[in-house]
Design a protein around this motif. Structure first.
Motif, PDB file in Angstrom:
ATOM      1  N   ASN A 151       0.835  -1.196   0.000  1.00  0.00           N
ATOM      2  CA  ASN A 151       0.000   0.000   0.000  1.00  0.00           C
ATOM      3  C   ASN A 151       0.871   1.248   0.000  1.00  0.00           C
ATOM      4  OD1 ASN A 151      -2.636  -1.126   0.033  1.00  0.00           O
ATOM      5  ND2 ASN A 151      -2.429  -1.593   2.214  1.00  0.00           N
ATOM      6  N   LEU A 154      -1.604   8.015   1.110  1.00  0.00           N
ATOM      7  CA  LEU A 154      -2.326   8.891   0.206  1.00  0.00           C
ATOM      8  C   LEU A 154      -1.497  10.102  -0.209  1.00  0.00           C
ATOM      9  CD1 LEU A 154      -4.882   9.613  -1.322  1.00  0.00           C
ATOM     10  CD2 LEU A 154      -5.829  10.556   0.795  1.00  0.00           C
ATOM     11  N   GLN A 183      -9.656   7.088  -3.136  1.00  0.00           N
ATOM     12  CA  GLN A 183     -10.317   6.544  -1.952  1.00  0.00           C
ATOM     13  C   GLN A 183     -11.427   5.563  -2.320  1.00  0.00           C
ATOM     14  OE1 GLN A 183     -11.293  10.000   0.603  1.00  0.00           O
ATOM     15  NE2 GLN A 183      -9.662   9.194   1.882  1.00  0.00           N
ATOM     16  N   GLY A 187      -7.540   2.980  -2.191  1.00  0.00           N
ATOM     17  CA  GLY A 187      -6.164   3.422  -2.021  1.00  0.00           C
ATOM     18  C   GLY A 187      -5.267   2.933  -3.145  1.00  0.00           C
TER      19      GLY A 187
END
Length: 315
Positions: A151, A154, A183, A187
């Motif tokens: 991941n 953001l 979002q 993500g």
């Protein structure tokens, strides 16, 4: 002259070239640019490869030119439908406009050759409506033995994706619209690999990867009214939009995205007709400095940095 393309007065695009291969290369570029112009302000346009599953879910693989998007498309589309190897167009409802153009492959001296995807065994698009299901950043590292997925925070993802967009500034809320897409698709992931052949095995993981914790996001839009000019007063320089992500702030000024942290976000948001003394008082009240730290000097240092970066103006 090897080749060129130009728009005529009638709006027709004219391609001229000395041979068929150059003509194909310039035609592909002209068609891409024309498609981008037609979607400007209506769709999020990403420099990305993309493939689609039978249910219509699309994974976009974002990366700059030369990062291997075409090679990745060739490998990935053996396992899923070929959407594009160059420009991924995502509408506000997350529907995807396919652009399965011939692949541009450099197999010798320039120009690149255009190759029919079907001739490479690449799968065609499914009948289902296409909808973006995931976004991933391509990162090729020659030393990687086993490819993996991770991941991406953001704020980091924004800084990496914005340079790989076209006409983002034409969107109603450039950063706000991008963050909304990120979002709503769970993500951004990063795919670390060494060879394109490793990518198809990661597709289930990319779609099934647990959604990261949703970060608090607040979109900051410009205010039309300006504070009166006064000597020693700070104000924000013109910007298109900004997004507060937890303790960080991403600002889009029309040409770049700047990520602020620490005192930066609070100073930038508070500098709307505020003096240095006002800003020192506000920062000290919200976040008292450690013992022995001169709050005024620290604020002054950050204000100078923000002004030099073109984010603040001091009258």
């Amino acid at each position: 002259m090897i080749g060129e393309s130009e728009a005529s007065a009638t709006g027709t695009t004219i391609v001229r070239a000395t041979d068929v291969d150059h003509a194909a290369q310039y035609l592909a570029t002209a068609l891409t640019l024309e498609g981008i112009r037609g979607l400007r302000g209506r769709a999020l346009l990403l420099h990305a490869a993309a493939i689609a599953f039978d249910d219509g879910r699309v994974i976009g693989f974002v990366g700059p030119s030369g990062r291997g998007k075409t090679t990745a498309s060739r490998a990935l589309a053996q396992a899923a439908g070929y959407v594009t190897d160059e420009t991924l167009a995502v509408l506000p409802d997350l529907s995807v406009i396919p652009y399965p153009k011939p692949l541009s492959v450099l197999s010798g001296p320039p120009p690149k050759r255009s190759i029919d995807p079907a001739g490479l065994g690449m799968q065609s698009l499914p009948d289902s409506p296409l909808r973006l299901g995931a976004l991933a950043l391509l990162e090729r590292r020659p030393d990687i033995v086993e490819a993996y997925v991770e991941n991406v925070e953001l704020s980091e993802a924004i800084g990496l994706i914005v340079p790989e967009t076209s006409s983002l500034i034409a969107m109603p809320r450039p950063l706000g619209d991008l963050v909304d897409v990120i979002q709503r698709t769970g993500g951004v992931r990063r795919v670390i690999y060494s060879e394109a052949g490793q990518l198809p095995a990661l597709l289930p993981e990319l779609l099934a990867l647990a959604t990261p914790p949703r970060e608090d996001v607040e979109v900051v839009t410009p205010v039309a009214a300006e504070s009166p000019r006064q000597d020693g007063i700070y104000r924000r320089a013109p910007f298109h939009d900004a997004v507060r992500i937890g303790q960080r702030l991403a600002i889009h000024d029309g040409e770049r995205v700047v990520i602020l942290d620490g005192l930066g976000p609070e100073l930038w948001e508070s500098a709307d007709g505020a003096s240095r003394a006002d800003l020192v008082a506000r920062v000290t009240r919200l976040d008292p400095p450690p013992e022995g730290v001169d709050a005024g000097a620290e604020v002054e240092r950050r204000l100078i940095a923000l002004a030099e970066a073109g984010l603040l103006i001091r009258d």
